[in-house]
Design a protein around this motif. Structure first.
Motif, short mmCIF file in Angstrom:
data_model
loop_
_atom_site.label_atom_id
_atom_site.label_comp_id
_atom_site.label_asym_id
_atom_site.label_seq_id
_atom_site.Cartn_x
_atom_site.Cartn_y
_atom_site.Cartn_z
N ARG A 1 0.74 -1.04 -0.03
CA ARG A 1 0.07 -0.05 -0.04
C ARG A 1 0.83 1.30 -0.08
NH1 ARG A 1 -3.50 -3.23 3.22
NH2 ARG A 1 -2.62 -2.47 5.24
N VAL A 2 1.84 1.41 1.05
CA VAL A 2 2.67 2.42 1.01
C VAL A 2 3.69 2.61 -0.26
CG1 VAL A 2 4.83 3.60 2.05
CG2 VAL A 2 3.04 2.43 3.60
N TYR A 3 4.04 1.60 -0.88
CA TYR A 3 5.10 1.71 -2.23
C TYR A 3 4.04 1.99 -3.29
CZ TYR A 3 7.55 0.11 -6.10
OH TYR A 3 8.46 0.17 -7.43
N LEU A 4 2.97 1.56 -3.39
CA LEU A 4 2.13 1.93 -4.76
C LEU A 4 1.56 3.29 -4.44
CD1 LEU A 4 0.21 -1.41 -4.88
CD2 LEU A 4 1.82 -0.62 -6.70
N ALA A 5 1.27 3.49 -3.25
CA ALA A 5 0.83 5.15 -3.25
C ALA A 5 1.72 6.07 -3.42
CB ALA A 5 0.18 5.45 -1.77
N GLU A 6 3.13 5.91 -3.05
CA GLU A 6 4.11 6.93 -3.29
C GLU A 6 4.45 6.86 -4.61
OE1 GLU A 6 3.76 8.57 0.30
OE2 GLU A 6 5.60 9.24 -1.28
N VAL A 7 4.74 5.71 -5.09
CA VAL A 7 4.89 5.62 -6.76
C VAL A 7 3.96 6.19 -7.65
CG1 VAL A 7 5.18 3.94 -8.59
CG2 VAL A 7 6.36 3.46 -6.64
N MET A 8 2.70 6.29 -7.25
CA MET A 8 1.73 6.76 -8.19
C MET A 8 1.89 8.23 -7.88
SD MET A 8 0.51 4.45 -10.01
CE MET A 8 -0.44 5.57 -10.63
N LYS A 9 1.98 8.72 -6.83
CA LYS A 9 2.21 10.09 -6.36
C LYS A 9 3.47 10.71 -7.24
CE LYS A 9 2.69 13.60 -2.60
NZ LYS A 9 2.94 13.94 -1.23
N ALA A 10 4.60 9.98 -7.00
CA ALA A 10 5.68 10.64 -7.74
C ALA A 10 5.49 10.59 -9.10
CB ALA A 10 7.06 9.66 -7.32
N SER A 11 4.72 9.58 -9.89
CA SER A 11 4.42 9.48 -11.31
C SER A 11 3.53 10.61 -11.74
CB SER A 11 4.09 8.05 -11.44
OG SER A 11 5.00 7.23 -11.22
#
Length: 448
Positions: free
Chosen positions: A400-410
């Motif tokens: 959850r943390v990884y996907l949320a941060e990656v989508m934000k950074a993308s």
């Protein structure tokens, strides 16, 4: 300069046996454009493509940049990376900054088209010594290929330039070459080129009255010029003269001493780029780089993480418990500091277990800010759950943390996230759905 032992301890010479490893090479071939028919083949970890002569595949197409792309072998596949080109690159018609490339796919650089091909017949690579060479450890294909290359270099007296990111073990590779060479019983000396002033260079390399220099001290052995790319421009001609004449100024003055030491060099920099920028001499580079050996980044052989962590823990006498959860988290991380960073993690985790009974999960949890108390540890929370519940909790939280941060950074662009993660679009959507993450909700939360 850090103190170095006068003599490297090494294992006695072992007779070479017929032991080989089958490795599939890969080929980048130009299929259209001014350089049609040109190609580059490698068994190693990296191919550089561009118009500069320092690349592995040198192109004459004026629409291609000097350093255009790199193609790197990783544990997950071949990763193509735009390294700052003017025109960008298209993979199967789609512009990419970084993406995995499959055999048969086409890469467009300006007016040039390249196809990646995997060789059908494997190459037999000498693979003696199992999962280690000197103090280097690894059982993966990239490391076994590296060991074979280093072993070949240990059999001659030529100059070798060891390239690789910080923390990949370039000094260990130099020590392994020395320890398996005919000079193994001679001294091994390291010269740290970082920040050497002219006065320091005089003392370290050539000595002063009553104090011999490194070339004299290493007579019959090996000298490593560590991070030679940091050597100041005004000092480079003097080093070049020593390499060309195999003589060093006598510390007492009035003559020269013969240099009877094998000379190796290492660098974390791209010396071809340093030459273009006027910071490194081309003639010195070509002298040092008679042979080039590139050490793979840890992210390209993550299958060695468990082996490396156990080896590093045993070496420092603090081998922490290696739970599957910890290795799972390790494999999701790119280790920018490479094996050196892993060593630090292993040491600190082992110390944590010894001192307060905590383990990997505590250590891998978010660290508190300076001056802030940690509060209830992750381990304390998980200890109240059954094993499989705790395992699911850790892995689910990570996703959850990884996907949320990656989508934000993308910028919430699924194609950009695809390039960042190396996952397919279908896999990303599946994981987002599995973790109850909707792009609309993530965007709204970010705007609050």
């Amino acid at each position: 300069m850090p103190a170095s032992p006068d003599v490297t301890l090494s294992l006695p010479a072992v007779p070479y046996q017929d032991a080989q490893l089958s490795v599939h090479g890969w080929l980048l071939e130009v299929t259209s454009g001014p350089d049609r028919g040109r190609s580059a083949r490698t068994l190693g970890a990296l191919l550089r493509v561009g118009t500069d002569p320092g690349n592995d595949l040198v192109l004459g197409d004026p629409t291609v940049s000097r350093r255009h792309v790199e193609v790197e072998r990783t544990a997950e596949g071949l990763l193509v990376r735009d390294v700052g080109s003017r025109n960008g690159c298209l993979l199967e018609g789609r512009r990419v900054v970084q993406s995995f490339m499959a055999p048969g796919e086409t890469l467009a650089l300006g007016n040039t088209r390249l196809v990646l091909r995997r060789e059908g017949q494997p190459t037999l690579v000498e693979a003696l010594g199992g999962e280690r060479f000197g103090e280097l450890v690894g059982g993966s294909e990239p490391m076994r290929v590296l060991f074979a290359d280093l072993r070949r270099r240990s059999r001659d007296e030529g100059y070798v330039l060891l390239e690789g990111e910080t923390g990949t073990g370039k000094e260990l590779a130099a020590r392994a070459i020395h320890g398996h060479s005919a000079r193994r019983n001679g001294p091994f000396r390291v010269v740290d080129c970082t920040g050497l002033s002219e006065a320091n260079l005089e003392a370290v390399l050539f000595g002063r009255p009553g104090q011999p220099g490194v070339f004299e001290l290493a007579s019959g052995g090996t000298v490593l010029l560590d991070e030679v790319g940091e050597l100041r421009a005004e000092l480079q001609p003097r080093l070049l003269r020593v390499l060309e004449t195999r003589e060093a100024p006598h510390p007492e003055g009035g003559g020269h001493l013969p240099v009877d030491a094998r000379i190796l060099a290492s660098t974390a920099k791209n010396l071809e780029e340093e030459i273009r920028q006027g910071r490194f001499r081309a003639d010195l580079y070509f002298r040092l780089a008679q042979a080039r050996v590139r050490l793979p980044a840890l992210r390209t052989h993550k299958q060695d993480l468990g082996l490396l962590a156990r080896h590093l823990g045993e070496k420092v006498g603090r081998a922490p418990s290696l739970f599957p959860q910890a290795l799972s988290l390790f494999e999701q991380y790119d280790w920018p500091g490479n094996v050196r960073e892993l060593r630090n993690v292993v040491e600190r985790a082992g110390l944590a277990e010894e001192t307060d009974g905590t383990g990997w999960l505590d250590f891998l949890g978010a660290a508190p800010a300076r001056g802030e108390s940690r509060g209830k540890s992750l381990g304390a929370v998980l200890s109240g759950l059954r094993y499989h519940e705790a395992q699911d909790r850790v892995l689910a939280d990570f996703e959850r943390v990884y996907l949320a941060e990656v989508m934000k950074a993308s910028g919430y662009d699924i194609q950009v996230a695809e390039e960042k993660t190396g996952l397919s679009m279908q896999s990303l959507y599946r994981l987002l759905k599995k973790n109850g993450l909707r792009l609309k909700d993530l965007k709204n939360a970010d705007g609050l």
